[in-house]
Write a protein that holds these residues in place. Structure first.
Motif, PDB file in Angstrom:
ATOM      1  N   LYS A 245      -5.128  -9.308  17.209  1.00 15.67           N
ATOM      2  CA  LYS A 245      -4.158  -9.839  18.160  1.00 15.67           C
ATOM      3  C   LYS A 245      -2.785  -9.982  17.526  1.00 15.67           C
ATOM      4  N   SER A 246      -2.561  -9.212  16.484  1.00 14.95           N
ATOM      5  CA  SER A 246      -1.260  -9.244  15.851  1.00 14.95           C
ATOM      6  C   SER A 246      -0.970  -7.853  15.291  1.00 14.95           C
ATOM      7  N   TYR A 247      -0.176  -7.807  14.253  1.00 13.58           N
ATOM      8  CA  TYR A 247       0.137  -6.515  13.651  1.00 13.58           C
ATOM      9  C   TYR A 247       0.239  -6.661  12.137  1.00 13.58           C
ATOM     10  N   ARG A 248       0.073  -5.541  11.479  1.00 18.28           N
ATOM     11  CA  ARG A 248       0.203  -5.458  10.026  1.00 18.28           C
ATOM     12  C   ARG A 248       1.448  -4.666   9.698  1.00 18.28           C
ATOM     13  N   GLU A 249       2.179  -5.088   8.690  1.00 10.86           N
ATOM     14  CA  GLU A 249       3.355  -4.339   8.235  1.00 10.86           C
ATOM     15  C   GLU A 249       2.901  -3.195   7.349  1.00 10.86           C
ATOM     16  N   MET A 250       3.178  -1.976   7.761  1.00 13.87           N
ATOM     17  CA  MET A 250       2.725  -0.785   7.041  1.00 13.87           C
ATOM     18  C   MET A 250       3.744  -0.269   6.029  1.00 13.87           C
ATOM     19  N   GLY A 251       5.021  -0.570   6.278  1.00 15.47           N
ATOM     20  CA  GLY A 251       6.052  -0.079   5.377  1.00 15.47           C
ATOM     21  C   GLY A 251       7.380   0.000   6.085  1.00 15.47           C
ATOM     22  N   PHE A 252       8.281   0.748   5.492  1.00 16.81           N
ATOM     23  CA  PHE A 252       9.648   0.804   5.997  1.00 16.81           C
ATOM     24  C   PHE A 252      10.128   2.260   6.013  1.00 16.81           C
ATOM     25  N   TRP A 253      11.214   2.432   6.717  1.00 18.25           N
ATOM     26  CA  TRP A 253      11.892   3.728   6.709  1.00 18.25           C
ATOM     27  C   TRP A 253      13.381   3.485   6.639  1.00 18.25           C
ATOM     28  N   SER A 254      14.046   4.234   5.784  1.00 19.57           N
ATOM     29  CA  SER A 254      15.507   4.219   5.724  1.00 19.57           C
ATOM     30  C   SER A 254      15.985   5.628   5.465  1.00 19.57           C
ATOM     31  N   GLU A 255      17.213   5.844   5.776  1.00 15.50           N
ATOM     32  CA  GLU A 255      17.770   7.193   5.664  1.00 15.50           C
ATOM     33  C   GLU A 255      17.792   7.683   4.228  1.00 15.50           C
ATOM     34  N   GLY A 256      17.934   6.777   3.303  1.00 14.70           N
ATOM     35  CA  GLY A 256      17.995   7.193   1.914  1.00 14.70           C
ATOM     36  C   GLY A 256      16.648   7.378   1.260  1.00 14.70           C
ATOM     37  N   PHE A 257      15.642   6.582   1.699  1.00 12.74           N
ATOM     38  CA  PHE A 257      14.345   6.589   1.027  1.00 12.74           C
ATOM     39  C   PHE A 257      13.233   7.222   1.856  1.00 12.74           C
ATOM     40  N   GLY A 258      13.411   7.335   3.147  1.00 14.57           N
ATOM     41  CA  GLY A 258      12.342   7.838   4.002  1.00 14.57           C
ATOM     42  C   GLY A 258      11.270   6.779   4.195  1.00 14.57           C
ATOM     43  N   LEU A 259      10.018   7.204   4.322  1.00  8.22           N
ATOM     44  CA  LEU A 259       8.898   6.275   4.479  1.00  8.22           C
ATOM     45  C   LEU A 259       8.509   5.708   3.128  1.00  8.22           C
ATOM     46  N   CYS A 260       8.341   4.394   3.051  1.00 12.35           N
ATOM     47  CA  CYS A 260       7.973   3.764   1.791  1.00 12.35           C
ATOM     48  C   CYS A 260       7.194   2.493   2.083  1.00 12.35           C
ATOM     49  N   LYS A 261       6.317   2.136   1.161  1.00 13.41           N
ATOM     50  CA  LYS A 261       5.496   0.941   1.329  1.00 13.41           C
ATOM     51  C   LYS A 261       6.293  -0.332   1.095  1.00 13.41           C
ATOM     52  N   GLN A 262       7.243  -0.277   0.153  1.00 10.20           N
ATOM     53  CA  GLN A 262       8.013  -1.458  -0.197  1.00 10.20           C
ATOM     54  C   GLN A 262       9.493  -1.144  -0.085  1.00 10.20           C
ATOM     55  N   LYS A 263      10.275  -2.177  -0.128  1.00  6.36           N
ATOM     56  CA  LYS A 263      11.709  -2.010  -0.034  1.00  6.36           C
ATOM     57  C   LYS A 263      12.253  -1.276  -1.256  1.00  6.36           C
ATOM     58  N   ASP A 264      13.155  -0.370  -0.995  1.00  9.21           N
ATOM     59  CA  ASP A 264      13.893   0.329  -2.060  1.00  9.21           C
ATOM     60  C   ASP A 264      12.994   1.060  -3.034  1.00  9.21           C
ATOM     61  N   VAL A 265      11.826   1.505  -2.552  1.00 11.09           N
ATOM     62  CA  VAL A 265      10.911   2.286  -3.397  1.00 11.09           C
ATOM     63  C   VAL A 265      10.623   3.595  -2.666  1.00 11.09           C
ATOM     64  N   SER A 266      11.051   4.684  -3.250  1.00  5.22           N
ATOM     65  CA  SER A 266      10.865   5.991  -2.611  1.00  5.22           C
ATOM     66  C   SER A 266       9.479   6.528  -2.942  1.00  5.22           C
ATOM     67  N   VAL A 267       8.512   6.293  -2.042  1.00  7.32           N
ATOM     68  CA  VAL A 267       7.137   6.724  -2.250  1.00  7.32           C
ATOM     69  C   VAL A 267       6.724   7.772  -1.236  1.00  7.32           C
ATOM     70  N   ASN A 268       7.402   7.798  -0.108  1.00  3.94           N
ATOM     71  CA  ASN A 268       7.105   8.722   0.990  1.00  3.94           C
ATOM     72  C   ASN A 268       5.668   8.561   1.491  1.00  3.94           C
ATOM     73  N   SER A 269       5.249   7.318   1.635  1.00  2.00           N
ATOM     74  CA  SER A 269       3.921   7.038   2.156  1.00  2.00           C
ATOM     75  C   SER A 269       3.900   5.616   2.677  1.00  2.00           C
ATOM     76  N   LEU A 270       2.892   5.324   3.505  1.00  5.20           N
ATOM     77  CA  LEU A 270       2.720   3.994   4.070  1.00  5.20           C
ATOM     78  C   LEU A 270       1.376   3.428   3.637  1.00  5.20           C
ATOM     79  N   LEU A 271       1.180   2.162   3.926  1.00  3.87           N
ATOM     80  CA  LEU A 271      -0.133   1.576   3.696  1.00  3.87           C
ATOM     81  C   LEU A 271      -1.144   2.201   4.648  1.00  3.87           C
ATOM     82  N   PRO A 272      -2.434   2.142   4.328  1.00  2.00           N
ATOM     83  CA  PRO A 272      -3.432   2.741   5.221  1.00  2.00           C
ATOM     84  C   PRO A 272      -3.367   2.135   6.621  1.00  2.00           C
TER      85      PRO A 272
END
Length: 600
Positions: A245-272
């Motif tokens: 009944k809620s949501y999980r934070e999977m990660g972030f996206w920004s123009e400089g880093f793309g998809l990433c699990k944490q802030k300011d970390v360029s991993v190009n992936s999300l949590l499962p």
């Protein structure tokens, strides 16, 4: 930027197509910013396409809303194989009925993917979370991915504003629409811009551009072109996954880093992600594939074998072609759920079922032909194939087989040479001191004849005349040529006789049951009469038909022929073979299963 975020999501999971859904935001059905056009162009750049665009009119609380949404979603189920749904814009009313109808139509099962984009759709789900019961929310919105604008909720400005907001509207949900906060920041920017313009005695625009604004969504700076600048490459969007009944934070996206699990970390992936039906494996975006297979077990099921239970339902599907299909799926980056559905009919009818969208994929010993390609798509062939004629072999053995290497004239010449050389040796040795040649003329001649014959197998013990030795050297050379030629010719004749086809006089030809294209080939190209062509189902039926004389030859594709020759002896391939396209996996022309194109 929202377009880039969605495209990166689709590319990261290797999805190849998507269905866009949105609610019209005015009476003309427009959607702001040309997001659909931008998204379509961006998807094409990563090898993906938009299969369909579904627009819903602006909905009200009338009783026809459910019918409108249901009819549109039923069209999607009938016309498409893609199961990646992207909701670009929606109200809580649309979200409520959309997921309810999706659940009813089976679009929330494993293999389906839902992405809700922008603040309107995500907050619509969150509003439903607050208003509706847990059972509805957990049944209809599980596994959905949300993309919402991101801002720092820990900033002092936001905390003060949120505190005042909660005091004034205590029943409201804790999530605030980002659009409302942007509106608040815009008004705040205009207010500061007015003050700055009066201070500097400049225009309002210059005053706004010169202002540094601490808004609810963070610090706001503008460039000379009026575009907002992001400080320290601040994050633009947050990816969430609705679970429970809620949501999980999977990660972030920004123009400089793309998809990433944490802030300011360029991993190009999300949590499962927990996908619909709590699936962990990444879905292929096609739902549950309806895989059609031939159900008649041609050639004892070596290529496709279907076993049935006592209720007539398929209990086992195997064979070489099925193994190739499963091995290909294991090479993909994502999971594809599928079920095998047998079809009893000709192969042309089987392919037509895929063209009519009654099945998504057809797997089996299906030959790639030019006549079939306008209606369906084929993968690259996983076997080589050609048409050849299979016949029985026979051995023409008889008593005088040893005489067959030489013609009658050559045999006569050999006998004459033998007698002539015998007379010469007898004459020369008679005049010499050859003890073996003494005695009566009759005895001397027979002795000489034996000497000549023995030279074929072993050399003479003693020859006295020099002239006889010269004659014998020539004769031994001739004997060597004759014996070597005889050995080679007899070996070739015996091999050829063994492979010589045994053709019947009735001219009945056997073909695989259901191979209509092969029957057409025999009638139109080789000009066989239709009444002389007999369809055969099982591999042992071919052998029995040959043995009983019901058929004199059989036309098969090369994979079938190799299998037959490995099981039965005294058969051979006769004549030239006609090349074909090989076996391939079939999909509908609207079903762009691009990952299979890499299979070879």
């Amino acid at each position: 930027m929202i377009v880039c975020c969605v495209v990166d999501l689709i590319r990261s999971y290797d999805w190849r197509s998507a269905i866009l859904l949105y609610e019209e935001d005015d009476d003309y059905g427009s959607i702001s910013g040309g997001i659909i056009t931008s998204l379509s162009n961006a998807l094409q750049g990563v090898g993906a396409v938009i299969d369909e665009i579904v627009s819903f009119p602006r909905l009200d609380s009338s009783l026809t809303v459910k019918d409108i949404v249901g009819k549109e979603m039923e069209k999607v189920v009938v016309s498409q194989c893609c199961r990646v749904f992207v909701i670009l814009q929606s109200s809580p009313l649309l979200i409520f009925h959309l997921f309810e109808e999706a659940q009813r139509l089976g679009l929330m099962e494993a293999g389906n993917t839902w992405i809700v984009v922008a603040d309107s759709g995500v907050n619509s789900i969150l509003e439903l979370e607050e208003k509706l019961s847990f059972s509805y929310f957990s049944s209809n919105v599980q596994g959905v991915i949300g993309v919402k604008p991101y801002f720092e909720e820990t900033s002092m400005n936001f905390q003060r504003f949120y505190s005042r907001f909660r005091k004034r509207y205590p029943t409201k949900h804790q999530e605030l629409r980002i659009s409302a906060m942007h509106g608040h920041d815009a008004i705040h920017a205009i207010t500061l811009g007015i003050a700055e313009s009066k201070k500097r005695r400049t225009t309002l625009l210059e005053g706004i551009l010169a202002s540094k604004i601490e808004g609810l969504t963070g610090s706001i700076l503008f460039g000379n072109d009026g575009i907002r600048l992001l400080e320290n490459n601040s994050l633009a969007f947050q990816v969430i996954n609705f679970v429970g009944k809620s949501y999980r934070e999977m990660g972030f996206w920004s123009e400089g880093f793309g998809l990433c699990k944490q802030k300011d970390v360029s991993v190009n992936s999300l949590l499962p992600v927990f996908w619909p039906m709590e699936q962990i494996k990444v879905p292929g975006g096609w739902g549950k594939l309806r895989v059609e297979v031939p159900g008649n077990n041609v050639f004892d099921g070596s290529f496709v074998k279907v076993e049935y239970d006592h209720n007539g339902r398929p209990s086992f599907v195997g064979g070489f072609c099925i193994d190739v299909f499963k091995a290909s799926l294991n090479k993909l980056k994502y999971h594809i759920d599928f079920e095998f559905l047998p079809f009893n009919g000709s192969y042309d009818d089987l392919i037509q079922q895929v063209a009519l969208k009654r099945f998504d994929v057809a797997v089996g010993d299906i030959t790639i032909l030019a006549d079939r390609m306008p209606f369906v798509d084929f993968t690259l062939p996983f076997t080589e194939s050609s048409i050849g004629m299979l016949v029985r072999t026979k051995t023409s053995g008889y008593a005088w087989m040893l005489l067959k290497p030489f013609s009658k004239g050559l045999l006569g010449l050999i006998v004459a040479s033998f007698i002539y050389t015998t007379l010469i040796v007898w004459y020369l040795e008679t005049r010499s001191i050859n003890l073996n040649s003494t005695g009566a003329e009759k005895v001397r001649f027979s002795t000489t004849l034996w000497l000549m014959f023995s030279t074929i197998f072993f050399p003479l013990n003693k020859i006295h005349s020099s002239y006889t030795k010269f004659v014998m050297v020539v004769w031994l050379f001739v004997v060597l040529i004759i014996t070597q030629t005889f050995t080679a010719s007899l070996s070739s004749i015996l091999t050829t006789e063994k492979l010589k086809p045994k053709l019947g006089i009735n001219g009945i030809i056997g073909v695989n049951s259901g191979s209509k294209y092969l029957i057409k080939y025999l009638e139109n190209v080789i000009h066989f009469q239709g009444q002389n062509i007999r369809e055969i189902i099982k591999i042992e039926d071919y052998h029995n038909a040959f043995q009983s004389g019901k058929i004199s030859a059989a036309f098969m594709e090369m994979p079938y022929m190799r299998l037959f020759l490995s099981l039965y002896k005294d058969y051979t391939i006769y004549g030239e073979s006609q090349k074909l396209g090989g076996f391939g996996i079939v999909s509908g022309t609207n079903f762009k299963f691009l990952s299979f194109q890499h299979m070879h």
